[in-house]
Motif scaffolding. Sequence first.
Motif, short mmCIF file in Angstrom:
data_model
loop_
_atom_site.label_atom_id
_atom_site.label_comp_id
_atom_site.label_asym_id
_atom_site.label_seq_id
_atom_site.Cartn_x
_atom_site.Cartn_y
_atom_site.Cartn_z
N HIS A 33 0.89 -1.08 -0.03
CA HIS A 33 0.03 -0.01 -0.04
C HIS A 33 1.03 1.59 0.15
O HIS A 33 1.80 1.40 0.88
N ILE A 34 0.66 2.38 -0.87
CA ILE A 34 1.39 3.37 -1.01
C ILE A 34 0.44 4.54 -0.98
O ILE A 34 -0.47 4.38 -1.70
N ASP A 35 0.83 5.47 0.04
CA ASP A 35 0.12 6.71 0.22
C ASP A 35 0.79 7.87 -0.68
O ASP A 35 2.05 8.28 -0.35
N ILE A 36 -0.04 8.48 -1.54
CA ILE A 36 0.34 9.63 -2.13
C ILE A 36 -0.41 10.87 -1.60
O ILE A 36 -1.43 10.91 -1.65
N MET A 37 0.20 11.66 -0.94
CA MET A 37 -0.34 13.16 -0.58
C MET A 37 0.34 14.47 -1.11
O MET A 37 1.43 14.25 -1.34
N ASP A 38 -0.59 15.21 -1.19
CA ASP A 38 -0.32 16.55 -1.99
C ASP A 38 -0.05 17.80 -0.97
O ASP A 38 0.39 18.92 -1.63
N GLY A 39 -0.22 17.53 0.45
CA GLY A 39 0.07 18.81 1.01
C GLY A 39 -1.02 19.69 0.99
O GLY A 39 -1.11 20.81 1.43
N SER A 40 -2.23 19.53 0.32
CA SER A 40 -3.31 20.44 -0.29
C SER A 40 -4.69 19.67 0.25
O SER A 40 -5.58 20.02 1.08
N TYR A 41 -4.87 18.50 -0.31
CA TYR A 41 -6.21 17.75 0.03
C TYR A 41 -5.93 17.30 1.53
O TYR A 41 -7.01 17.35 2.21
N VAL A 42 -5.09 16.98 1.79
CA VAL A 42 -4.55 16.50 3.19
C VAL A 42 -3.46 17.34 3.41
O VAL A 42 -2.65 17.61 2.68
N PRO A 43 -3.34 17.83 4.69
CA PRO A 43 -2.15 18.81 5.33
C PRO A 43 -0.88 18.06 5.76
O PRO A 43 -0.11 18.47 6.54
N ASN A 44 -0.59 17.21 4.54
CA ASN A 44 0.90 16.28 4.90
C ASN A 44 1.26 16.04 3.45
O ASN A 44 0.81 16.19 2.39
N PHE A 45 2.63 15.48 3.30
CA PHE A 45 3.08 15.00 2.35
C PHE A 45 3.62 13.53 2.49
O PHE A 45 3.96 13.22 3.61
N GLY A 46 3.10 12.85 1.51
CA GLY A 46 3.59 11.24 1.59
C GLY A 46 4.50 10.67 0.53
O GLY A 46 5.43 11.72 0.35
N MET A 47 4.38 9.64 0.13
CA MET A 47 5.34 9.09 -0.96
C MET A 47 5.17 9.68 -2.21
O MET A 47 4.24 10.46 -2.51
N GLY A 48 5.82 9.30 -3.11
CA GLY A 48 6.11 9.97 -4.32
C GLY A 48 6.34 9.14 -5.53
O GLY A 48 6.32 7.89 -5.15
N MET A 49 6.29 9.61 -6.76
CA MET A 49 6.42 8.66 -7.98
C MET A 49 7.66 7.76 -8.02
O MET A 49 7.66 6.59 -8.47
N GLN A 50 8.95 8.34 -7.53
CA GLN A 50 10.06 7.68 -7.53
C GLN A 50 9.76 6.32 -6.44
O GLN A 50 10.21 5.19 -6.74
N ASP A 51 9.10 6.63 -5.32
CA ASP A 51 9.08 5.51 -4.37
C ASP A 51 8.23 4.39 -4.94
O ASP A 51 8.42 3.28 -4.62
N THR A 52 6.96 4.89 -5.56
CA THR A 52 6.00 3.92 -6.38
C THR A 52 6.85 3.12 -7.38
O THR A 52 6.65 1.95 -7.50
N GLU A 53 7.61 3.77 -8.19
CA GLU A 53 8.16 2.96 -9.19
C GLU A 53 9.23 2.09 -9.04
O GLU A 53 9.22 0.71 -9.30
N LEU A 54 10.12 2.41 -7.68
CA LEU A 54 10.98 1.49 -7.12
C LEU A 54 10.11 0.32 -6.47
O LEU A 54 10.47 -0.92 -6.70
N ILE A 55 9.10 0.43 -5.56
CA ILE A 55 8.60 -0.47 -5.02
C ILE A 55 7.78 -1.44 -6.20
O ILE A 55 7.72 -2.68 -5.84
N CYS A 56 7.24 -0.85 -7.09
CA CYS A 56 6.43 -1.62 -8.29
C CYS A 56 7.59 -2.45 -8.93
O CYS A 56 7.30 -3.56 -9.33
N GLN A 57 8.88 -2.13 -9.17
CA GLN A 57 10.08 -2.74 -9.98
C GLN A 57 10.48 -4.19 -9.03
O GLN A 57 10.70 -4.92 -9.58
N ILE A 58 10.41 -3.87 -7.60
CA ILE A 58 10.95 -4.75 -6.90
C ILE A 58 9.83 -5.77 -6.63
O ILE A 58 10.17 -7.06 -6.47
N ALA A 59 8.54 -5.34 -6.23
CA ALA A 59 7.58 -6.20 -5.79
C ALA A 59 7.07 -7.28 -6.77
O ALA A 59 7.05 -7.40 -8.00
#
Length: 216
Positions: A33-59
């Motif tokens: 499970h990967i959480d992507i946050m934009d600091g706008s819809y929710v008041p925080n930042f989460g993981m990003g596209m590079q994290d997603t790409e790496l996990i998808c490549q390994i998983a």
Amino acid sequence: MLKILSPSMMCADYGCLKEEINRLEKAGATRFHIDIMDGSYVPNFGMGMQDTELICQIAQIPVEVHLMIKNPINYVERFIALGAKVIYIHPEADVHPVRTLLEIKKLGAVPGISINPGTSLESIKDILYYTESILVMTVNPGFAGQKFLKPVKNKVENLVALKKEMPLEIMIDGACSPEMIKDLWEMGADGFVLGTSALFGKKESYSDIINHLQAV
């Protein structure tokens, strides 16, 4: 029937991410499970596209992406191209959520919606016909380590009843402790996002924890 158990990779050890992924897969994790946050819809930042790409490549198991962002239609194609198999959007964050869900399906991923504790079922009932998985937030989105909001149980119970009318996978996200997992599984939920309440930062091995969660 086994529970769907999806470790929240925001809680993983990024000092040895590849090893974390391998250990979680061997332990019996169903998805990541990967959480992507934009600091706008929710008041925080989460993981990003590079994290997603790496996990998808390994998983070796599917990766689901929870988009806690405004206007998700602008990003679903990118995340699916990176390898995401399930995409959750928040209907409140999208001007035309049905259009976005149809686009997710067209691009070959599972269309899902995530509903906040304050989102009424009546407001999203028509959208469910375009949804294959629903992520029920038992805490307000954007921060880890929150307490489970008990009134959400009524929402889960009502969603389980709706499964008689439409094929719908019910996932639970937020404060998923072993006790809560047992309770909501018996109520009819299909799976759970695992964070610090049940999986990460514990003395027991991932295998012992996941085996225990499947048994409760």
